[in-house]
Design an enzyme around this catalytic site. Structure first.
Site, PDB file in Angstrom:
ATOM      1  N   LYS A   1      -2.949   6.158  -4.478  1.00  0.00           N
ATOM      2  CA  LYS A   1      -3.483   6.700  -4.483  1.00  0.00           C
ATOM      3  C   LYS A   1      -3.868   8.046  -4.472  1.00  0.00           C
ATOM      4  CE  LYS A   1      -3.712   4.942   0.388  1.00  0.00           C
ATOM      5  NZ  LYS A   1      -1.801   4.883   1.016  1.00  0.00           N
TER       6      LYS A   1
ATOM      7  N   ASP B   1       1.127  -1.290  -0.055  1.00  0.00           N
ATOM      8  CA  ASP B   1       0.495  -0.273  -0.007  1.00  0.00           C
ATOM      9  C   ASP B   1       1.039   1.052  -0.055  1.00  0.00           C
ATOM     10  OD1 ASP B   1      -3.189   1.043   0.003  1.00  0.00           O
ATOM     11  OD2 ASP B   1      -1.636   2.355   1.714  1.00  0.00           O
TER      12      ASP B   1
ATOM     13  N   HIS C   1      -7.025   8.921  -1.747  1.00  0.00           N
ATOM     14  CA  HIS C   1      -6.694   8.842  -0.811  1.00  0.00           C
ATOM     15  C   HIS C   1      -7.115   9.758   0.298  1.00  0.00           C
ATOM     16  CE1 HIS C   1      -2.999   9.034   1.298  1.00  0.00           C
ATOM     17  NE2 HIS C   1      -3.192   8.546   2.373  1.00  0.00           N
TER      18      HIS C   1
ATOM     19  N   TYR D   1       3.099   9.807  -0.945  1.00  0.00           N
ATOM     20  CA  TYR D   1       4.297   8.732   0.200  1.00  0.00           C
ATOM     21  C   TYR D   1       5.903   9.680  -0.190  1.00  0.00           C
ATOM     22  CZ  TYR D   1       0.523   6.123   2.496  1.00  0.00           C
ATOM     23  OH  TYR D   1      -0.886   6.082   3.093  1.00  0.00           O
TER      24      TYR D   1
HETATM   25  P1  NAD Z   1       0.301   1.146  12.278  1.00  0.00           P
HETATM   26  O1  NAD Z   1      -1.241   0.756  12.927  1.00  0.00           O
HETATM   27  O2  NAD Z   1       0.451   0.361  10.761  1.00  0.00           O
HETATM   28  O3  NAD Z   1       1.633   1.273  12.858  1.00  0.00           O
HETATM   29  C1  NAD Z   1       2.642   1.803  12.820  1.00  0.00           C
HETATM   30  C2  NAD Z   1       4.117   1.628  13.828  1.00  0.00           C
HETATM   31  O4  NAD Z   1       3.920   0.390  14.708  1.00  0.00           O
HETATM   32  C3  NAD Z   1       4.904   2.138  13.800  1.00  0.00           C
HETATM   33  O5  NAD Z   1       5.611   3.231  14.264  1.00  0.00           O
HETATM   34  C4  NAD Z   1       5.422   0.417  13.552  1.00  0.00           C
HETATM   35  O6  NAD Z   1       7.054   0.849  14.217  1.00  0.00           O
HETATM   36  C5  NAD Z   1       4.554  -0.170  14.835  1.00  0.00           C
HETATM   37  N1  NAD Z   1       5.006  -1.523  14.688  1.00  0.00           N
HETATM   38  C6  NAD Z   1       4.440  -2.124  13.631  1.00  0.00           C
HETATM   39  N2  NAD Z   1       3.879  -3.398  14.289  1.00  0.00           N
HETATM   40  C7  NAD Z   1       4.426  -4.179  14.842  1.00  0.00           C
HETATM   41  C8  NAD Z   1       4.775  -5.025  16.158  1.00  0.00           C
HETATM   42  N3  NAD Z   1       4.993  -5.924  15.479  1.00  0.00           N
HETATM   43  N4  NAD Z   1       5.135  -4.152  17.577  1.00  0.00           N
HETATM   44  C9  NAD Z   1       5.333  -3.248  17.413  1.00  0.00           C
HETATM   45  N5  NAD Z   1       5.663  -2.681  16.975  1.00  0.00           N
HETATM   46  C10 NAD Z   1       5.595  -2.022  15.830  1.00  0.00           C
HETATM   47  O7  NAD Z   1      -0.051   2.508  11.387  1.00  0.00           O
HETATM   48  P2  NAD Z   1       0.933   3.077   9.939  1.00  0.00           P
HETATM   49  O8  NAD Z   1       1.934   3.226   9.495  1.00  0.00           O
HETATM   50  O9  NAD Z   1       0.036   4.710  10.228  1.00  0.00           O
HETATM   51  O10 NAD Z   1      -0.489   2.288   9.005  1.00  0.00           O
HETATM   52  C11 NAD Z   1      -0.353   1.586   8.248  1.00  0.00           C
HETATM   53  C12 NAD Z   1      -0.276   1.749   6.907  1.00  0.00           C
HETATM   54  O11 NAD Z   1      -1.742   2.177   6.264  1.00  0.00           O
HETATM   55  C13 NAD Z   1       0.447   2.743   6.231  1.00  0.00           C
HETATM   56  O12 NAD Z   1       1.710   2.825   6.414  1.00  0.00           O
HETATM   57  C14 NAD Z   1      -0.172   2.814   5.143  1.00  0.00           C
HETATM   58  O13 NAD Z   1       0.415   3.185   3.916  1.00  0.00           O
HETATM   59  C15 NAD Z   1      -1.851   3.235   5.444  1.00  0.00           C
HETATM   60  N6  NAD Z   1      -1.610   4.821   6.028  1.00  0.00           N
HETATM   61  C16 NAD Z   1      -2.938   5.423   4.886  1.00  0.00           C
HETATM   62  C17 NAD Z   1      -3.705   6.122   5.877  1.00  0.00           C
HETATM   63  C18 NAD Z   1      -5.138   6.781   4.753  1.00  0.00           C
HETATM   64  O14 NAD Z   1      -5.375   8.051   5.177  1.00  0.00           O
HETATM   65  N7  NAD Z   1      -5.411   6.326   3.249  1.00  0.00           N
HETATM   66  C19 NAD Z   1      -3.458   6.911   6.805  1.00  0.00           C
HETATM   67  C20 NAD Z   1      -2.077   6.456   7.027  1.00  0.00           C
HETATM   68  C21 NAD Z   1      -1.578   5.270   6.649  1.00  0.00           C
END
Ligand code: NAD
Length: 325
Positions: free
Chosen positions: A128, A98, A160, A103
């Site tokens: 997106k 994704d 997005h 990004y």
């Molecule tokens: P997430 O909920 O995936 O959390 C990421 C955080 O959690 C990071 O700091 C990571 O180091 C930590 N983490 C991940 N796996 C872990 C584990 N097993 N143990 C401990 N910590 C862990 O949050 P995100 O990155 O905001 O969201 C995931 C994805 O969603 C993004 O990378 C992006 O692709 C997408 N996204 C989309 C939108 C949108 O508006 N459509 C907005 C934000 C994110």
């Protein structure tokens, strides 16, 4: 093959949906890659001993396309860091990446997918359209993403944010449908659409976005939005499925994880999948990338689900869709 079409009534809204193909909750064993996994209790701890390579589950979208239920998110991953992270994720068995124009790492995602040795149709790539490209600029922005990715037609292209202050998401949605009909993208959907935004584009076009990617985690469970998605046949895909780490300290989740010999992240990701919600967790740490995918092997109980349901507090880690423009 697509299922028979039927008409669904959602309040005053009338839409066409495909019977038997309406994605919500429809998580099917992957027929393409490896054997379907057998769900079992999670005995290994953080990343230890999981056989995750090549195995994932897929959901059938309303247009008949199949999308992996677990994907790999790359928000806030630099172009340099994205290529090795995506390469590792693909090697571990993730089959969905994704990304987004915002990004700044579409080119790195494309390089990693091309270098993976996997056939193009084995990897599901989402990107997106950013807010500044609504309306007249939508097609040009789409083509720029396609060029940066260098992978041919993306599997899924999302708006997005609805950016309601611009009031252009309806014409933007029409452009996405046109691109899909021309075969330039396989599926089209939206992200951060509130019920009113969703209902407006469906009313205007008579077509549902196959996915609405929204912030969703145990502190923001979106029961009403998920119910609307279920009515319409829209797959809910959770961004920040781990609440950007916020839910990982929760004592109730920690207790459930301890009882299963799993990690909190695995409990949370399995909870999403049990609700029929697709997930795209992000990490650049190899052990966590592996650990997150291994959540598919965990089995939660009804009691676990009741305890997690009680954690909902409508708490966002990101912005409210009504104010982003
Ligand atoms: P997430 O909920 O995936 O959390 C990421 C955080 O959690 C990071 O700091 C990571 O180091 C930590 N983490 C991940 N796996 C872990 C584990 N097993 N143990 C401990 N910590 C862990 O949050 P995100 O990155 O905001 O969201 C995931 C994805 O969603 C993004 O990378 C992006 O692709 C997408 N996204 C989309 C939108 C949108 O508006 N459509 C907005 C934000 C994110």
């Amino acid at each position: 093959m697509l299922g028979a079409e039927r008409v669904a009534h959602v309040g005053a809204l009338v839409v066409r949906v495909r019977d038997g193909e309406g994605g919500h909750g429809d998580i099917l064993p992957d027929a393409t890659w490896g054997v379907p996994h057998r769900r079992r209790r999670c005995h290994a701890g953080r990343g230890g001993g999981w056989q995750s390579g090549g195995m994932t589950t897929r959901m059938t979208l309303a247009d008949g396309m199949r999308m992996p239920a677990v994907g790999f998110g790359v928000y806030k991953v630099s172009d340099e860091a994205a290529e090795p992270a995506v390469a590792q994720a693909l090697a571990e068995g993730y089959r969905l990446v994704d990304t987004a124009t915002l990004y700044g790492n579409e080119a790195a995602v494309g390089r990693a997918v091309r270098a993976s040795g996997l056939d193009r149709d084995e990897v599901f790539v989402t990107t997106k359209l950013w807010n500044d490209a609504h309306g007249d600029r939508a097609e040009e922005a789409f083509q720029a993403s396609v060029d940066r990715l260098g992978l041919g037609a993306p599997d899924l292209y999302l708006i997005h944010w609805p950016a309601p202050a611009r009031d252009l998401y309806v014409p933007t949605w029409r452009t996405l449908l046109r691109l899909r009909d021309a075969g330039r993208v396989r599926s089209v959907g939206v992200s951060n659409f509130q019920p009113a935004h969703l209902e407006r584009i469906v009313r205007d076009s008579g077509e549902v976005p196959v996915v609405n990617q929204v912030e969703l985690h145990p502190y923001l469970q979106h029961a009403e939005l998920r119910a609307l998605h279920a009515e319409l046949g829209v797959v809910t895909q959770a961004w920040s499925p781990l609440g950007r780490g916020a839910v990982l300290q929760d004592p109730v989740l920690a207790e459930i994880a301890r009882e299963h010999g799993a990690t909190v992240a695995q409990v949370v990701l399995r909870w999403h999948l049990d609700l029929g919600v697709a997930v795209i967790p992000k990490s650049v740490t190899p052990a966590r990338i592996r650990e997150n995918l291994a959540a598919v092997h965990l089995e939660l109980t009804e009691d676990d689900h009741e305890r997690i349901a009680a954690l909902d507090r409508g708490e966002r880690s990101g912005s409210h869709p009504d104010v982003v423009s």
